[in-house]
Design a protein around this motif. Structure first.
Motif, PDB file in Angstrom:
ATOM      1  N   LEU A 251     140.178  35.271  39.480  1.00 26.29           N
ATOM      2  CA  LEU A 251     141.384  34.573  39.038  1.00 26.29           C
ATOM      3  C   LEU A 251     141.632  33.324  39.867  1.00 26.29           C
ATOM      4  CD1 LEU A 251     143.792  37.614  38.475  1.00 26.29           C
ATOM      5  CD2 LEU A 251     142.782  36.152  36.711  1.00 26.29           C
ATOM      6  N   THR A 252     141.271  33.369  41.125  1.00 31.35           N
ATOM      7  CA  THR A 252     141.407  32.202  41.994  1.00 31.35           C
ATOM      8  C   THR A 252     140.362  31.145  41.659  1.00 31.35           C
ATOM      9  OG1 THR A 252     142.261  33.574  43.794  1.00 31.35           O
ATOM     10  CG2 THR A 252     141.411  31.415  44.392  1.00 31.35           C
ATOM     11  N   LEU A 253     139.169  31.587  41.302  1.00 32.31           N
ATOM     12  CA  LEU A 253     138.080  30.665  41.006  1.00 32.31           C
ATOM     13  C   LEU A 253     138.274  29.941  39.684  1.00 32.31           C
ATOM     14  CD1 LEU A 253     135.071  32.935  42.078  1.00 32.31           C
ATOM     15  CD2 LEU A 253     135.791  30.829  43.228  1.00 32.31           C
ATOM     16  N   VAL A 254     138.715  30.671  38.657  1.00 27.29           N
ATOM     17  CA  VAL A 254     138.846  30.093  37.313  1.00 27.29           C
ATOM     18  C   VAL A 254     140.284  29.616  37.115  1.00 27.29           C
ATOM     19  CG1 VAL A 254     138.550  30.485  34.839  1.00 27.29           C
ATOM     20  CG2 VAL A 254     137.076  31.683  36.478  1.00 27.29           C
ATOM     21  N   PRO A 255     140.500  28.310  36.996  1.00 27.21           N
ATOM     22  CA  PRO A 255     141.870  27.772  36.947  1.00 27.21           C
ATOM     23  C   PRO A 255     142.733  28.346  35.822  1.00 27.21           C
ATOM     24  CG  PRO A 255     140.244  26.024  37.258  1.00 27.21           C
ATOM     25  CD  PRO A 255     139.475  27.258  36.929  1.00 27.21           C
ATOM     26  N   ASN A 256     142.208  28.402  34.619  1.00 25.93           N
ATOM     27  CA  ASN A 256     143.004  28.788  33.452  1.00 25.93           C
ATOM     28  C   ASN A 256     142.658  30.223  33.051  1.00 25.93           C
ATOM     29  OD1 ASN A 256     144.702  28.655  31.264  1.00 25.93           O
ATOM     30  ND2 ASN A 256     143.321  27.431  29.996  1.00 25.93           N
ATOM     31  N   SER A 257     142.942  31.162  33.955  1.00 19.77           N
ATOM     32  CA  SER A 257     142.528  32.543  33.700  1.00 19.77           C
ATOM     33  C   SER A 257     143.676  33.520  33.894  1.00 19.77           C
ATOM     34  CB  SER A 257     141.376  32.929  34.635  1.00 19.77           C
ATOM     35  OG  SER A 257     141.776  32.872  35.993  1.00 19.77           O
ATOM     36  N   GLU A 258     143.508  34.692  33.312  1.00 17.27           N
ATOM     37  CA  GLU A 258     144.475  35.776  33.441  1.00 17.27           C
ATOM     38  C   GLU A 258     143.708  37.089  33.381  1.00 17.27           C
ATOM     39  OE1 GLU A 258     146.623  36.533  29.475  1.00 17.27           O
ATOM     40  OE2 GLU A 258     145.986  34.413  29.333  1.00 17.27           O
ATOM     41  N   ALA A 259     144.337  38.168  33.811  1.00 17.93           N
ATOM     42  CA  ALA A 259     143.669  39.465  33.829  1.00 17.93           C
ATOM     43  C   ALA A 259     144.596  40.549  33.306  1.00 17.93           C
ATOM     44  CB  ALA A 259     143.202  39.819  35.240  1.00 17.93           C
ATOM     45  N   VAL A 260     143.993  41.533  32.656  1.00 15.56           N
ATOM     46  CA  VAL A 260     144.713  42.733  32.225  1.00 15.56           C
ATOM     47  C   VAL A 260     143.869  43.936  32.640  1.00 15.56           C
ATOM     48  CG1 VAL A 260     145.886  41.650  30.291  1.00 15.56           C
ATOM     49  CG2 VAL A 260     143.630  42.674  29.946  1.00 15.56           C
ATOM     50  N   GLU A 261     144.525  45.078  32.772  1.00 16.47           N
ATOM     51  CA  GLU A 261     143.821  46.296  33.158  1.00 16.47           C
ATOM     52  C   GLU A 261     143.939  47.345  32.060  1.00 16.47           C
ATOM     53  OE1 GLU A 261     145.320  47.446  37.041  1.00 16.47           O
ATOM     54  OE2 GLU A 261     143.622  46.401  37.975  1.00 16.47           O
ATOM     55  N   VAL A 262     142.848  48.096  31.905  1.00 20.95           N
ATOM     56  CA  VAL A 262     142.803  49.198  30.946  1.00 20.95           C
ATOM     57  C   VAL A 262     142.363  50.440  31.709  1.00 20.95           C
ATOM     58  CG1 VAL A 262     141.708  50.105  28.859  1.00 20.95           C
ATOM     59  CG2 VAL A 262     142.251  47.663  29.031  1.00 20.95           C
ATOM     60  N   ASP A 263     142.998  51.560  31.434  1.00 22.03           N
ATOM     61  CA  ASP A 263     142.624  52.818  32.082  1.00 22.03           C
ATOM     62  C   ASP A 263     141.292  53.274  31.503  1.00 22.03           C
ATOM     63  OD1 ASP A 263     142.542  55.194  33.473  1.00 22.03           O
ATOM     64  OD2 ASP A 263     143.924  56.239  32.136  1.00 22.03           O
ATOM     65  N   ALA A 264     140.214  52.731  32.051  1.00 24.11           N
ATOM     66  CA  ALA A 264     138.879  52.979  31.505  1.00 24.11           C
ATOM     67  C   ALA A 264     137.847  52.736  32.590  1.00 24.11           C
ATOM     68  CB  ALA A 264     138.616  52.052  30.318  1.00 24.11           C
ATOM     69  N   GLY A 265     136.614  53.144  32.283  1.00 20.42           N
ATOM     70  CA  GLY A 265     135.497  52.850  33.155  1.00 20.42           C
ATOM     71  C   GLY A 265     134.895  51.505  32.794  1.00 20.42           C
TER      72      GLY A 265
END
Length: 291
Positions: A251-265
């Motif tokens: 997220l720090t490296l890619v300027p226009n980025s976001e993250a979400v989490e899924v309860d998964a492997g």
């Protein structure tokens, strides 16, 4: 209430780097045979998988009006086997497919497919309208990677039955045995003349994971800083390949980025396709608004 339209796969072919034949599916519905005016969503599977790992997601998006294409990487599924497997070659294949597709394309890549997306988005961002990285970043856990590599090479003589293959998958994932539809397994294995079932990919591909250059952390980190398109990172909270720390670094490296989490492997779309699809649709609505 209207009748729900059902998406169906239409086989398509592309020419990859060096003339390698790449096979995919374009998902269509009766009321939208040519796809959406928004653009195309191109799905790239992980190593040792096939395009069919995306079937449910691609069908769902097509039914919601998107133009979706799922692709077998070289050496996988129905695409041709090749003399070489490297990060550069997979990226060259993707560039060729993007050129054939034309228009605005969001690439959704899991593991191998995601790394390929990082390379192309970093080297020629104008090729893409957006990038979705499914449990992959610039940095991966080497112990987890070795475990995946060992699994890919663990059945050189195939399986006596589809049930045996299913049991091997459950053992690798460390989950209780679960029923699987035989037609789903048949898409990822092939019955040969000796009466045994073999994974539907080139055994020579295993050498790809042995080459550290194909997942060089410093190179991928440098490429990540050059990505300018909207980027979504979908992280499996139970992944043994990608840590939350690696996601935060990305997220720090890619300027226009976001993250979400899924309860998964690591195999997010297979573990919780509903949650994954909802996050993906939300991102696409923002990355590819109607023309």
């Amino acid at each position: 209430m209207g009748t729900r339209t059902t998406a169906r796969p239409i086989p398509v072919e592309f020419t990859g780097s060096g003339g390698v034949r790449l096979v995919g599916d374009r998902w269509e519905t009766d009321d939208r045979p040519t796809g959406s005016t928004r653009g195309t969503v191109l799905f790239l599977h992980g190593g040792g998988q096939t395009r069919h790992s995306w079937d449910r997601t691609a069908a769902r998006l097509a039914e919601h009006g998107w133009c979706t294409v799922t692709l077998d990487a070289r050496g996988h599924g129905d695409s041709e086997w090749a003399a070489e497997y490297s990060a550069e070659i997979f990226a060259a294949d993707l560039e060729a497919v993007l050129a054939e597709l034309g228009g605005r394309v969001v690439v959704v890549g899991a593991s191998l497919g995601g790394r390929t997306g990082i390379v192309v988005a970093g080297e020629s961002a104008r090729s893409l309208a957006g990038l979705v990285l499914v449990d992959i970043t610039h940095r991966i856990d080497r112990t987890g990677q070795r475990r995946v590599r060992d699994f890919l090479g663990a059945a050189p003589n195939g399986f006596a039955s589809l049930d045996d293959a299913s049991a091997a998958i459950d053992a690798f994932r460390g989950t209780p045995p679960r029923p699987r539809r035989s037609d789903g397994l048949r898409k990822n294995l092939r019955l040969r003349g000796d009466g045994r079932w073999y994974w539907h990919w080139d055994p020579a591909f295993v050498s790809y994971a042995d080459n550290r250059g194909n997942s060089d952390e410093r190179r991928l980190a440098d490429l990540a800083t050059r990505i300018t398109v909207p980027t979504l990172i979908v992280h499996g909270t139970r992944s043994e390949i990608v840590s939350r720390q690696a996601v935060d670094e990305m997220l720090t490296l890619v300027p226009n980025s976001e993250a979400v989490e899924v309860d998964a492997g690591h195999m997010i779309a297979g573990d919780d396709n509903e949650a994954f699809a909802l996050h993906l649709e939300d991102f696409l609505d923002r990355a590819l608004p109607p023309c």
